[in-house]
Every structure is written in structure tokens, then in C-alpha cells.
Scaffold this motif. Sequence first.
Motif, PDB file in Angstrom:
ATOM      1  N   UNK A   1     -21.433  84.478 116.942  1.00 32.64           N
ATOM      2  CA  UNK A   1     -21.657  85.667 117.775  1.00 32.64           C
ATOM      3  C   UNK A   1     -20.337  86.403 118.004  1.00 32.64           C
ATOM      4  N   UNK A   2     -19.269  85.655 118.246  1.00 37.80           N
ATOM      5  CA  UNK A   2     -17.970  86.269 118.459  1.00 37.80           C
ATOM      6  C   UNK A   2     -17.477  87.008 117.232  1.00 37.80           C
TER       7      UNK A   2
ATOM      8  N   UNK B   1     -20.088  89.821 108.192  1.00 42.56           N
ATOM      9  CA  UNK B   1     -20.621  88.929 107.166  1.00 42.56           C
ATOM     10  C   UNK B   1     -20.239  87.485 107.460  1.00 42.56           C
ATOM     11  N   UNK B   2     -18.996  87.269 107.858  1.00 36.60           N
ATOM     12  CA  UNK B   2     -18.539  85.911 108.190  1.00 36.60           C
ATOM     13  C   UNK B   2     -19.358  85.348 109.350  1.00 36.60           C
ATOM     14  N   UNK B   3     -19.696  86.193 110.313  1.00 33.58           N
ATOM     15  CA  UNK B   3     -20.537  85.739 111.420  1.00 33.58           C
ATOM     16  C   UNK B   3     -21.908  85.284 110.940  1.00 33.58           C
ATOM     17  N   UNK B   4     -22.504  86.037 109.991  1.00 31.95           N
ATOM     18  CA  UNK B   4     -23.802  85.646 109.450  1.00 31.95           C
ATOM     19  C   UNK B   4     -23.742  84.328 108.698  1.00 31.95           C
TER      20      UNK B   4
ATOM     21  N   UNK C   1     -24.315  78.035 108.630  1.00 31.73           N
ATOM     22  CA  UNK C   1     -23.594  76.771 108.756  1.00 31.73           C
ATOM     23  C   UNK C   1     -24.001  76.024 110.017  1.00 31.73           C
ATOM     24  N   UNK C   2     -24.250  76.765 111.095  1.00 30.53           N
ATOM     25  CA  UNK C   2     -24.705  76.152 112.346  1.00 30.53           C
ATOM     26  C   UNK C   2     -26.038  75.426 112.134  1.00 30.53           C
ATOM     27  N   UNK C   3     -26.949  76.068 111.386  1.00 35.58           N
ATOM     28  CA  UNK C   3     -28.243  75.442 111.112  1.00 35.58           C
ATOM     29  C   UNK C   3     -28.073  74.166 110.280  1.00 35.58           C
TER      30      UNK C   3
END
Length: 426
Positions: free
Chosen positions: A84-85, A166-169, A174-176
Motif C-alpha cells: 500500500x505504501x 507496479x512494484x506495489x502490485x 508476494x503477500x499472498x
Amino acid sequence: MSVLRWAIFSVLGLAYFFVYFHRLSLSVVADDLASDFGVAAGVLGLLGSVYFFCYAAMQFPAGLLSDSVGPRKTVTVSLLVAAVGSVLFGLAPGIRTAFVARVMVGLGVSMVFIPTMKVLSQWFKAGEFAVMAGILNAVGGLGVLAGTWLLGLLATSFGWRVSFQVIGGVTVVLMALAWLVVRDRPADSADSPVAQPDAIGLLAGARRVVSTRHFWPVAVWFFFDCGIFFGFGGLWGGPYLMHVYGMSKGQAGAILSMIAWGMIVGSPLLGVLSERLRSRKRVFILASTALALLLLLAVALPASLPQWALFVWFFLFSVCSSAIVIMGFTATKELFPVSMAGTCVGMVNLFPFFGGAVFMWLLGRILDGYPLALEAGYSIAGYRVVLLVLLIASVLALACTLAMRETYPQNRGTGPGRIVCHHTAR
């Protein structure tokens, strides 16, 4: 179990990749940020340093969360905050929003390293652990490569804002994966590849660490050494190459990519050197001496090095200021019982990031004290003072290495991965 533990390591390694990506990403886009937000070097330095303040402040809570809620949950939530950041940073309409976004990124990625160390300690034997730590640092080097050279190409092609979105997406994906793949420990404790030592309370362990006098030379060395690395390699190295040597963003990013190769190549080499010399302290002294000599050369010739020499300089700079940190964590662990590994590493890990935060801000303030050289950016006189300050810091880091205690284990036990060290803390 063998396949699962490598899958877990792969996911956590990717997470650590993005820790280093965000850590050094501002160096290449510093000029764009200053232009878009209309801020001076001091504000930009504070924007870079806020990541390190957040990272340093969260090391103690990261250890507590890893021991209470577990590494899997800790890493998953932290990656969500970082994602999110990153997106918010790319969308930031002004510097205030950028600061909020950078705080979120700093808080998010700050809770990856310590939980990863805890997971590795559960899934790998002590003898395997050192190898895995070296591989993890090499993955961090790839993150540096992406945060410098690759981000430079992306920012040139698509702009810095789209790049961070894009890096946030990608971080969301990666979180999933972290939630689906990572497990805190083998399901059946009888299948665990490592013995579980008697636990020492977190607060009791922290008191023991700070009351051990041999801990402090390593901690202060971390402050100066990583202050130099993050302050110059992580932020002001890019503007220095563009302003003093007149390089394009892509050219500067290519030279800064040597920081990554220094980590990738230097980390295992320094480990081998330490084993050959049968000494941690000698490796510290050699690396710190070389770093001081490199900065002395830069002070003497701040704008006269040929391009090939700059590639070599930044490679050696990374080996002596970044790859060496694995030796710092190793020496810290060897000062204390194995059961305190997480606590002592978490405590010493405060100092590199306080150093980065202080030096990023300090170097920016120094540059603000000199008039801008119009379109050329900050003046060579300002950068000369910056390099002089870094040289002084490197001498102080060298002094710390002379005060360190030798921690190389002289006797190795017969158990799997077990190390018995006579250099116990007093």
C-alpha cells in the motif's frame, strides 16, 4: 519437507529482495523527486532517512511479533503495508503524502528480516543456516540491482510514479504467496531438523545484550559503516555521479549496480576469508581499512576518476561497507548463546538503520549549505565535504574494529550444526 523448506525460503527470499529494492530505490530517482515535489536536498534526505528510522524502530517489535504471533502472519501483514505504501508513493500529489507513504514502506519491510531468520532457524540446521544467510544476502544484492540499475531503466521508460505503483502490485502477489506457502516450523516437532534450545525471555535477553560490553564496538561499527553505505550508496551516490561527472540517469544506475554485485560476490568471499584466516576480527579490520582508503581516494580525486575506475570503486565500496555486514551479524551471534540469536541480532540491527537515517539527512544538509551549480545540480564543493565526512566516519568505524573481540569459534562440537565457542560474553 525438503521441497517445502526451499519453497518457504524462495518466498521469503523474494520478500527480502524487495526490502533492499525499497532501501536504495530513491538514489536513482532523487532528482525526479526533488523536481516534482519542489524540495531541497535536506528535505529529500529526510524523505530517504524516514525509511531507516522506521526500520530501526521496528526491529525490537519485529522480534516480539515473530515470537508471539509467528513469522508467517508477521511477514504477510508487513508486506501488505509495504505494498500500500509503494502504490501511495507513486500516486503522491505532494511531499507530505510521500512522507506518509515512505513511512508505510519502512514499517512494512522492517518486519521481514528478523522473521525470516527465525523461520530459517526452524527449517535448517545450524551448519546450513550460515549458508542460507549468505544466499539470502545475495538475494538482497539482487534487490539492490533492481533498486538501482533496473529502476533507472523503468523510471526512464515509464516514469518513477508508474514504477512504484507496479512494484506495489507485485508486492501484493508476494503477500499472498507468503500466506499460502510460509510455515513457521515443521508441523511435527519430531521432524524438525534442529533441536529447540531453552528459550530466554525477550526482555531478559535484551538486558543481557546491552549489558555486554563487547556488543557495543560491533553496534557502533554498524552505525558508522552502514551510515556510510546507506547515506552514499543508498541516496547521494546517484546525484553525485550525475552532478559531478555529468552522467545520465541510466549511466549512473549502471555504475550504482556495482553495489549489488559487490554484495553478491563479496558476501560469500568474506565468509571464506574469515574461515581461512580463522578470524572474524581480521576481516573486519581489512574491510574497514580498505573502505577508508577508498574514501580517501574519492576525497583526493572527487571528479577525476575515469569511468572504469568508478565501476571498480563502487564494487569495492559495496564489498567493504555492505557485504561485510554478514560478518557483523555472525560476530554478534557468536558473542551470545544460540538461544539468544534472535534477540541479539534484532538488537544490533537497530544500529545500521539509525546510521542510515542520520547520514542520509546529514549529507543532505551539507549539500544544502552550498549554492546550486544551476543545471549541474549540487556543487562539487558540497560533494567534497560529503566525501570528507564519510572518510571521517570510516576512520571511526575502523577504530571500532580494533576494539572488537575475536569471536571465531575455536572448538566445534560433534553434534549436527552445533558450535561451541569459548569466547562467551562476560
